[in-house]
Design a protein around this motif. Structure first.
Motif, PDB file in Angstrom:
ATOM      1  N   ALA A   2      -7.059 -23.386 -19.178  1.00  0.00           N
ATOM      2  CA  ALA A   2      -6.334 -23.205 -20.431  1.00  0.00           C
ATOM      3  C   ALA A   2      -4.840 -23.035 -20.143  1.00  0.00           C
ATOM      4  O   ALA A   2      -4.444 -22.467 -19.117  1.00  0.00           O
ATOM      5  N   GLU A   4      -2.448 -21.114 -21.362  1.00  0.00           N
ATOM      6  CA  GLU A   4      -1.936 -19.739 -21.151  1.00  0.00           C
ATOM      7  C   GLU A   4      -2.347 -19.192 -19.788  1.00  0.00           C
ATOM      8  O   GLU A   4      -1.578 -18.478 -19.148  1.00  0.00           O
ATOM      9  N   ASP A   5      -3.556 -19.527 -19.330  1.00  0.00           N
ATOM     10  CA  ASP A   5      -3.994 -19.102 -17.998  1.00  0.00           C
ATOM     11  C   ASP A   5      -3.137 -19.745 -16.913  1.00  0.00           C
ATOM     12  O   ASP A   5      -2.767 -19.101 -15.927  1.00  0.00           O
ATOM     13  N   HIS A  42      -5.032 -35.168 -22.196  1.00  0.00           N
ATOM     14  CA  HIS A  42      -5.051 -33.698 -22.270  1.00  0.00           C
ATOM     15  C   HIS A  42      -4.611 -33.053 -20.952  1.00  0.00           C
ATOM     16  O   HIS A  42      -4.935 -31.908 -20.680  1.00  0.00           O
ATOM     17  N   ASP A 139      -7.002 -29.687 -20.172  1.00  0.00           N
ATOM     18  CA  ASP A 139      -7.510 -28.769 -21.181  1.00  0.00           C
ATOM     19  C   ASP A 139      -7.658 -29.590 -22.462  1.00  0.00           C
ATOM     20  O   ASP A 139      -6.664 -30.103 -22.987  1.00  0.00           O
ATOM     21  N   SER A 141      -7.917 -28.923 -25.389  1.00  0.00           N
ATOM     22  CA  SER A 141      -7.147 -28.478 -26.553  1.00  0.00           C
ATOM     23  C   SER A 141      -5.639 -28.663 -26.371  1.00  0.00           C
ATOM     24  O   SER A 141      -4.870 -28.460 -27.296  1.00  0.00           O
ATOM     25  N   TYR A 142      -5.206 -29.113 -25.181  1.00  0.00           N
ATOM     26  CA  TYR A 142      -3.767 -29.301 -24.934  1.00  0.00           C
ATOM     27  C   TYR A 142      -3.259 -30.548 -25.642  1.00  0.00           C
ATOM     28  O   TYR A 142      -3.879 -31.606 -25.581  1.00  0.00           O
TER      29      TYR A 142
END
Length: 147
Positions: A2, A4-5, A42, A139, A141-142
């Motif tokens: 992710a 942020e990670d 992504h 990711d 969702s990126y």
């Protein structure tokens, strides 16, 4: 991973480098940011650029030598240590973390020691600059505009 990670990991890596340098000075407030990986859906990589100004030229030189010696003990592989291919010929250290595969370029810039500094160089402060780049992460969702 992710986004942020990945940013948190980049911050931790940068903090380790700053701690190993043992420098105390003004650290630029730059935050890690993401950029898309070319031709990877992504896919993104995290970059973190920052620098330290304030310590003396001697303290900055000692920090550079310390990083050259200590980073390999912390799992980093040194790829290059020597003068940059530039007019200033500043000292450059290029390393890669063997576990996380972050690559880092560290440059020592000491315009106060230049024999004939340009008008622009006279305005610069002595510094240690760090540029960290992550490998390409994926990711689902990126999106390319995510930072």
């Amino acid at each position: 991973m992710a986004l942020e990670d990945a940013k948190d990991l980049a911050r931790r890596q940068s903090s380790k480098i700053l701690d190993l340098s043992e420098l105390r000075g003004d650290v630029s407030p730059a935050a890690p940011h993401a950029s898309p990986c070319k031709d990877v859906e992504h896919g993104y990589r995290v970059n973190h650029w920052w620098s330290v100004v304030g310590p003396s030229a001697d303290a900055l030189k000692e920090a550079m030598d310390r990083l050259h010696l200590e980073l390999p003990k912390q799992g980093w592989k040194v790829y290059r240590y020597g003068e940059a291919n530039s007019k200033a010929r500043q000292l450059r250290l290029e390393v890669e973390d063997k576990k996380e595969h972050h690559t880092v370029t560290i440059e020592l810039s000491l315009p106060s020691t230049y024999p004939n500094p340009s008008k622009w160089e006279k305005k610069m402060r002595d510094s240690l600059s760090v540029s960290l780049a992550s490998p390409c992460y994926v990711d689902k969702s990126y999106k390319p505009n995510d930072q």
